[in-house]
Design a protein around this motif. Structure first.
Motif, PDB file in Angstrom:
ATOM      1  N   ARG A 194      51.797  44.495  41.626  1.00  0.00           N
ATOM      2  CA  ARG A 194      50.531  43.567  41.536  1.00  0.00           C
ATOM      3  C   ARG A 194      50.818  42.179  42.092  1.00  0.00           C
ATOM      4  NH1 ARG A 194      46.607  45.235  42.762  1.00  0.00           N
ATOM      5  NH2 ARG A 194      48.231  46.733  43.356  1.00  0.00           N
ATOM      6  N   TYR A 195      52.332  41.955  42.034  1.00  0.00           N
ATOM      7  CA  TYR A 195      52.878  40.716  42.357  1.00  0.00           C
ATOM      8  C   TYR A 195      52.782  40.653  44.044  1.00  0.00           C
ATOM      9  CZ  TYR A 195      56.074  37.125  43.852  1.00  0.00           C
ATOM     10  OH  TYR A 195      56.701  35.913  44.665  1.00  0.00           O
ATOM     11  N   VAL A 196      53.305  41.942  44.451  1.00  0.00           N
ATOM     12  CA  VAL A 196      53.491  41.871  46.004  1.00  0.00           C
ATOM     13  C   VAL A 196      52.073  41.937  46.463  1.00  0.00           C
ATOM     14  CG1 VAL A 196      54.158  43.285  47.741  1.00  0.00           C
ATOM     15  CG2 VAL A 196      55.684  43.057  45.740  1.00  0.00           C
ATOM     16  N   ALA A 197      51.006  42.962  45.874  1.00  0.00           N
ATOM     17  CA  ALA A 197      49.913  43.015  46.296  1.00  0.00           C
ATOM     18  C   ALA A 197      49.032  41.959  46.555  1.00  0.00           C
ATOM     19  CB  ALA A 197      48.942  43.911  45.551  1.00  0.00           C
ATOM     20  N   ILE A 198      49.336  40.749  45.283  1.00  0.00           N
ATOM     21  CA  ILE A 198      48.353  39.572  45.502  1.00  0.00           C
ATOM     22  C   ILE A 198      49.126  38.384  46.105  1.00  0.00           C
ATOM     23  CG2 ILE A 198      47.639  37.916  43.899  1.00  0.00           C
ATOM     24  CD1 ILE A 198      47.141  40.140  41.775  1.00  0.00           C
ATOM     25  N   CYS A 199      50.207  38.192  45.939  1.00  0.00           N
ATOM     26  CA  CYS A 199      51.003  37.066  46.518  1.00  0.00           C
ATOM     27  C   CYS A 199      51.406  37.488  47.875  1.00  0.00           C
ATOM     28  CB  CYS A 199      52.309  36.834  45.705  1.00  0.00           C
ATOM     29  SG  CYS A 199      51.757  36.423  43.806  1.00  0.00           S
ATOM     30  N   SER A 242      55.724  36.761  35.223  1.00  0.00           N
ATOM     31  CA  SER A 242      55.026  37.264  36.661  1.00  0.00           C
ATOM     32  C   SER A 242      53.570  37.055  36.365  1.00  0.00           C
ATOM     33  CB  SER A 242      55.676  38.808  36.570  1.00  0.00           C
ATOM     34  OG  SER A 242      54.937  39.753  35.793  1.00  0.00           O
ATOM     35  N   TYR A 243      52.848  37.505  35.438  1.00  0.00           N
ATOM     36  CA  TYR A 243      51.419  37.478  35.406  1.00  0.00           C
ATOM     37  C   TYR A 243      50.954  36.016  35.463  1.00  0.00           C
ATOM     38  CZ  TYR A 243      50.924  42.401  34.882  1.00  0.00           C
ATOM     39  OH  TYR A 243      50.901  43.905  35.023  1.00  0.00           O
ATOM     40  N   VAL A 244      51.476  35.139  34.968  1.00  0.00           N
ATOM     41  CA  VAL A 244      51.153  33.472  35.319  1.00  0.00           C
ATOM     42  C   VAL A 244      51.306  33.336  36.681  1.00  0.00           C
ATOM     43  CG1 VAL A 244      52.196  31.145  34.695  1.00  0.00           C
ATOM     44  CG2 VAL A 244      51.931  33.007  32.764  1.00  0.00           C
ATOM     45  N   LEU A 273      46.072  33.181  42.473  1.00  0.00           N
ATOM     46  CA  LEU A 273      44.758  33.814  42.738  1.00  0.00           C
ATOM     47  C   LEU A 273      43.706  32.699  43.024  1.00  0.00           C
ATOM     48  CD1 LEU A 273      44.126  36.459  39.876  1.00  0.00           C
ATOM     49  CD2 LEU A 273      44.208  36.857  42.289  1.00  0.00           C
ATOM     50  N   ARG A 274      44.257  31.424  42.705  1.00  0.00           N
ATOM     51  CA  ARG A 274      43.212  30.227  43.272  1.00  0.00           C
ATOM     52  C   ARG A 274      43.047  30.031  44.871  1.00  0.00           C
ATOM     53  NH1 ARG A 274      48.336  28.441  43.534  1.00  0.00           N
ATOM     54  NH2 ARG A 274      48.873  26.565  45.048  1.00  0.00           N
ATOM     55  N   ALA A 307      36.324  34.556  46.042  1.00  0.00           N
ATOM     56  CA  ALA A 307      35.599  34.976  44.629  1.00  0.00           C
ATOM     57  C   ALA A 307      35.547  36.358  44.464  1.00  0.00           C
ATOM     58  CB  ALA A 307      34.336  34.501  44.676  1.00  0.00           C
ATOM     59  N   GLU A 308      35.384  37.171  45.246  1.00  0.00           N
ATOM     60  CA  GLU A 308      35.488  38.723  45.139  1.00  0.00           C
ATOM     61  C   GLU A 308      36.700  39.107  44.851  1.00  0.00           C
ATOM     62  OE1 GLU A 308      33.857  42.870  47.163  1.00  0.00           O
ATOM     63  OE2 GLU A 308      33.516  40.905  48.002  1.00  0.00           O
ATOM     64  N   GLY A 309      37.744  38.852  45.705  1.00  0.00           N
ATOM     65  CA  GLY A 309      39.192  39.343  45.580  1.00  0.00           C
ATOM     66  C   GLY A 309      39.635  38.717  44.316  1.00  0.00           C
ATOM     67  N   ARG A 310      39.369  37.568  43.889  1.00  0.00           N
ATOM     68  CA  ARG A 310      39.956  36.837  42.637  1.00  0.00           C
ATOM     69  C   ARG A 310      39.398  37.659  41.451  1.00  0.00           C
ATOM     70  NH1 ARG A 310      39.216  31.960  43.909  1.00  0.00           N
ATOM     71  NH2 ARG A 310      37.037  31.772  43.084  1.00  0.00           N
ATOM     72  N   LYS A 311      38.316  38.102  41.382  1.00  0.00           N
ATOM     73  CA  LYS A 311      37.478  38.924  40.413  1.00  0.00           C
ATOM     74  C   LYS A 311      38.212  40.198  40.021  1.00  0.00           C
ATOM     75  CE  LYS A 311      33.112  40.737  38.630  1.00  0.00           C
ATOM     76  NZ  LYS A 311      31.520  40.920  38.831  1.00  0.00           N
TER      77      LYS A 311
END
Length: 310
Positions: free
Chosen positions: A120-125, A215-217, A223-224, A228-232
């Motif tokens: 999830r870290y790699v996918a989002i960050c 890691s989740y923090v 996510l900021r 909006a859709e990707g953040r949700k």
């Protein structure tokens, strides 16, 4: 030390000795175990047959459900059968095997949860490099390392268990074999063994929990910058993972990071991570994941169609 033991079997007191309550335990945990099997096997079958669930996240979820199934089976099956017996006993060899399987699949679940957080870290960050970093070969190697690491941890637990001399009594005030209740039966000083236990199981639980929460923090903070859709969507996935982490690690840390003392509530707390977490995981990951639910509907539709053709 194993050959010098005078104890060849242990008596498991279980959650209760009251005949009526034992029947309630049998029915309750049989339902819980069947729910665990159905939920996790459904996820395994869905991921294995679905062409839309081919991402690393679902590859790791497949192994999480597999470890959950084996983890619950290593504890729940004997617990359910023992609830029907007046005196539940387990041989020394079976006890050692249960210690191994319990710690192996429990540790495997911890490592898989860490891999899911990394994914999830790699996918989002790092979304642009996601497919390069988390390719099939890397994911396969990571899971293999998780299995090997779990085996090393379990062998360490076995070494500690076999180093404990038993010469009576042989009554374990628990519903499964683990090192803490076994330490109470030792006829020698167990200070060093308990220290090794805390530094092994306790350290794995605590360090892994801290790593996962940090890691989740970081993920939630990053996510900021998303839409909006990707953040949700990312928030829904991360919240599911955080719920699983808290449910599993909270009781584990309480049990494995303290000195060699046992409390009456330890058995009920252990129920949360031995029976509860494997049951809740499929519910959390399916109810909060639209892709998994859609894949399950497609799998069910295909089954109905094939049944109609027959």
């Amino acid at each position: 030390m194993w050959l010098n033991n005078n104890v060849t079997e242990f008596v498991l007191l279980g959650l209760t000795q009251d005949p009526v309550r034992k029947k309630i335990v049998f029915v309750t945990f049989l339902i819980f175990y069947l729910g665990t099997l159905i939920g996790n096997l459904l996820i395994i079958a869905t991921i294995k047959t679905s062409q839309t669930l081919g991402s690393p996240m679902y590859f790791f979820l497949f192994h999480l459900s597999l470890s959950d199934t084996c983890f619950a089976t290593s504890i729940a099956t004997r617990m359910i059968v023992d609830a029907l017996l007046k005196n539940a006993t387990i041989t020394f060899n079976e006890c050692i095997m249960q210690v191994f399987s319990f710690h192996f699949f429990g540790c495997l679940e911890i490592f898989i949860l860490i891999l899911m957080a990394v994914d999830r870290y790699v996918a989002i960050c790092k979304p642009l490099r996601y497919t390069t970093i988390m390719n099939h070969r890397v994911c396969g190697v990571l899971v293999a390392v998780a299995w090997v690491g779990s085996c090393v941890h379990s062998l360490t637990q076995i070494f500690l268990a076999l180093s404990i001399p038993f010469c009576g009594p042989n009554v374990i005030d628990h519903y499964f074999c683990d090192l803490q209740p076994l330490l109470k039966l030792a006829c020698a000083d167990t200070y060093v063994t308990n220290l090794l236990l805390v530094s092994n199981s306790g350290a794995i639980c605590t360090v892994s929990f801290v790593m996962l929460m940090v890691s989740y923090v970081i993920i939630l903070y990053s996510l900021r910058n998303h839409s909006a859709e990707g953040r949700k969507k990312a928030l829904s996935t991360c919240i599911s993972h955080i719920m699983v982490v808290i449910l599993f690690f909270g009781p584990c840390i309480f049990i494995y990071t303290r000195p060699a003392t046992t409390f009456s509530k330890d058995k009920m707390i252990a129920v949360f991570y031995t029976i509860g977490t494997p049951l809740f995981n499929p519910l959390i990951y399916t109810l909060r994941n639209a892709e998994v639910k859609n894949a399950m509907r497609m799998l069910w539709s295909k089954k109905l169609i094939s049944d109609d053709k027959r």
